[in-house]
Structure formats: structure tokens, C-alpha cells
Design a protein around this motif. Structure first.
Motif, short mmCIF file in Angstrom:
data_model
loop_
_atom_site.label_atom_id
_atom_site.label_comp_id
_atom_site.label_asym_id
_atom_site.label_seq_id
_atom_site.Cartn_x
_atom_site.Cartn_y
_atom_site.Cartn_z
N ARG A 75 -32.58 6.86 58.72
CA ARG A 75 -31.42 7.27 57.92
C ARG A 75 -31.56 8.29 56.81
N ILE A 76 -30.43 8.73 56.56
CA ILE A 76 -30.66 9.69 55.38
C ILE A 76 -30.19 8.96 53.89
N TYR A 77 -31.03 8.97 52.98
CA TYR A 77 -30.70 8.50 51.59
C TYR A 77 -30.73 9.66 50.81
N ILE A 84 -32.78 12.68 51.63
CA ILE A 84 -34.01 12.38 52.11
C ILE A 84 -33.97 11.51 53.70
N LEU A 85 -34.41 12.23 54.66
CA LEU A 85 -34.54 11.54 55.90
C LEU A 85 -35.77 10.81 56.43
N ARG A 120 -24.44 17.36 56.33
CA ARG A 120 -24.88 18.75 56.52
C ARG A 120 -26.40 19.13 56.27
N GLY A 121 -27.17 18.34 56.87
CA GLY A 121 -28.64 18.70 56.97
C GLY A 121 -29.37 17.67 55.91
N PHE A 122 -30.66 18.00 55.63
CA PHE A 122 -31.45 17.30 54.72
C PHE A 122 -32.29 18.01 54.10
N ASP A 123 -32.63 17.65 52.73
CA ASP A 123 -33.66 18.45 51.94
C ASP A 123 -35.27 17.97 52.10
N ILE A 124 -35.45 16.53 52.26
CA ILE A 124 -36.74 16.31 52.62
C ILE A 124 -36.78 15.35 54.06
N LEU A 125 -37.78 15.50 54.79
CA LEU A 125 -38.37 14.85 55.88
C LEU A 125 -39.42 13.93 55.58
#
Length: 203
Positions: A75-77, A84-85, A120-125
Motif C-alpha cells: 500500500r501507499i502511505y 511511500i509505497l 498519482r505515483g509515489f515518492d519513495i519505494l
């Protein structure tokens, strides 16, 4: 925003020899797996910020989860606008938990598409395993990285990928930092602090 990243090895500076105030300037803690649940519980208790984590392949969070911490598997937090994914686990090399084939990890990533589109995307994987050929150890069947992570970075170009699993003492002068396209890749083994706003490592 200062982010403390941790993975694989409990750092004595932050546990055995901890002194009050060492985490006062930390805004977020990201744990990339294979750490003692008691260590994570201790850190989130001493800090004044959230601790987000994914599973490694040697921890036991399913049986005894770290208290006060947030699992962000699949999930994305969003924290202070930073997306953050979380995708934990390692390549499958025995019947143990949190191990996946390349195809299984690809499927996990595919199922995340609605969340990625919504945010709309994520910043940190945040992962446990590295990406394929980007900090993994292909001479070891248990330390091969996931090709699905390469594709996530190629398509969505997050600012950071943060992983563990391949300890920095496995090979001579293994780099802590790599780059892949527009993404900076950090091996968080032990502890590392980065300044998210400046896009540069802190220490």
C-alpha cells in the motif's frame, strides 16, 4: 524532513548505547526489514514520529508485530505529503515466509496499480530486497533482486528507493548509494539518515 532509514542490523548507537535526544530531529523512520520487533518498538517509543516498516525474510512480525509501528506492505502511505509505497520480502529460495518468485512480485506490483493511479505515483519505494542488478548479489540465490522494482522505477520515477537485505559487509566496498534514472537508491543496512527536502544524503 529528516528520515531515519534502518535495515537488517540493529544499530548499537540507537539501542544498546542510546542516549535521550538522539532521535529528536527525526521526522520519519523507515524500516526495510529483518530487524528485531523490540528494536522497532524501542525506536518508535523514543522518537516523536511514525515508524513505517515492511517485512524482511528473517523477521517474525506476523507472530509478534512491533508495537506502535505501521506496516505498509502492498500500500501507499502518505506522510506530510510524501507518498511511500511498501513492498517487503525477498526472492524465493526456500519454503520460508515473505519470499516470492519474480512473477509473484510482478503480480503484487500489478495489484497496486489502482493505488498508484489514485495517488498519482509515489515518492519513495520502500522494500526489503533490492532491484535486479542494482545492489543485489546474483552469486547468491537468496539475494537476487526483483525485476518488478526496476520497472516501477522506470515507469514512476520515485525520488528514492530504500532497501536492505544485502548487507554492506557482504562484499568489498559495496556502495550505499546508487542511481537508476531519476531515482536515488539507498541500501539502508544498519542506519542512515537522509534529508528528503535537499534530495541529498545527510549521514
Amino acid at each position: 524532513m529528516k528520515i531515519l532509514t534502518i535495515a537488517d542490523d540493529e544499530d548499537k548507537y540507537l539501542w544498546d548505547y542510546y542516549q535521550p535526544g538522539r532521535l529528536d530531529d527525526i521526522d520519519l523512520i523507515l524500516a526495510a526489514g529483518d530487524l528485531d520487533a523490540r528494536y522497532l518498538t524501542f525506536l518508535v517509543t523514543m522518537a516523536h514520529c511514525p515508524l513505517l516498516y515492511v517485512n524482511g525474510n528473517h523477521d517474525h512480525y506476523d507472530a509478534v508485530p512491533p508495537e506502535g509501528c505501521e506496516c505498509i506492505e502492498d500500500r501507499i502511505y502518505v506522510h506530510n505529503g510524501v507518498r511511500i509505497l511498501g513492498l517487503g520480502g525477498s526472492i524465493r529460495y526456500n519454503p520460508g515466509p515473505h519470499q516470492y518468485t519474480q512473477g509473484q512480485m510482478e503480480w503484487r506490483c500489478c495489484k497496486l496499480l489502482p493505488q498508484i493511479v489514485r495517488h498519482r505515483g509515489f515518492d519513495i519505494l520502500l522494500t526489503h530486497s533490492p532491484a535486479f542488478s542494482l545492489g543485489d548479489d546474483q552469486s547468491s540465490p537468496s539475494h537476487i533482486g526483483f525485476t518488478a522494482f526496476n520497472r516501477l522505477m522506470e515507469r514512476y520515477q520515485p525520488r528514492y528507493m530504500i532497501h536492505g537485505h544485502v548487507h554492506l559487509n557482504y562484499g568489498y566496498k559495496l556502495p550505499r548509494w546508487r542511481e537508476y534514472g531519476h531515482t536515488k537508491i539507498l541500501n539502508a543496512c544498519g542506519r542512515y539518515v537522509l534529508d528528503y527536502e535537499s534530495n541529498l544524503p545527510e549521514k
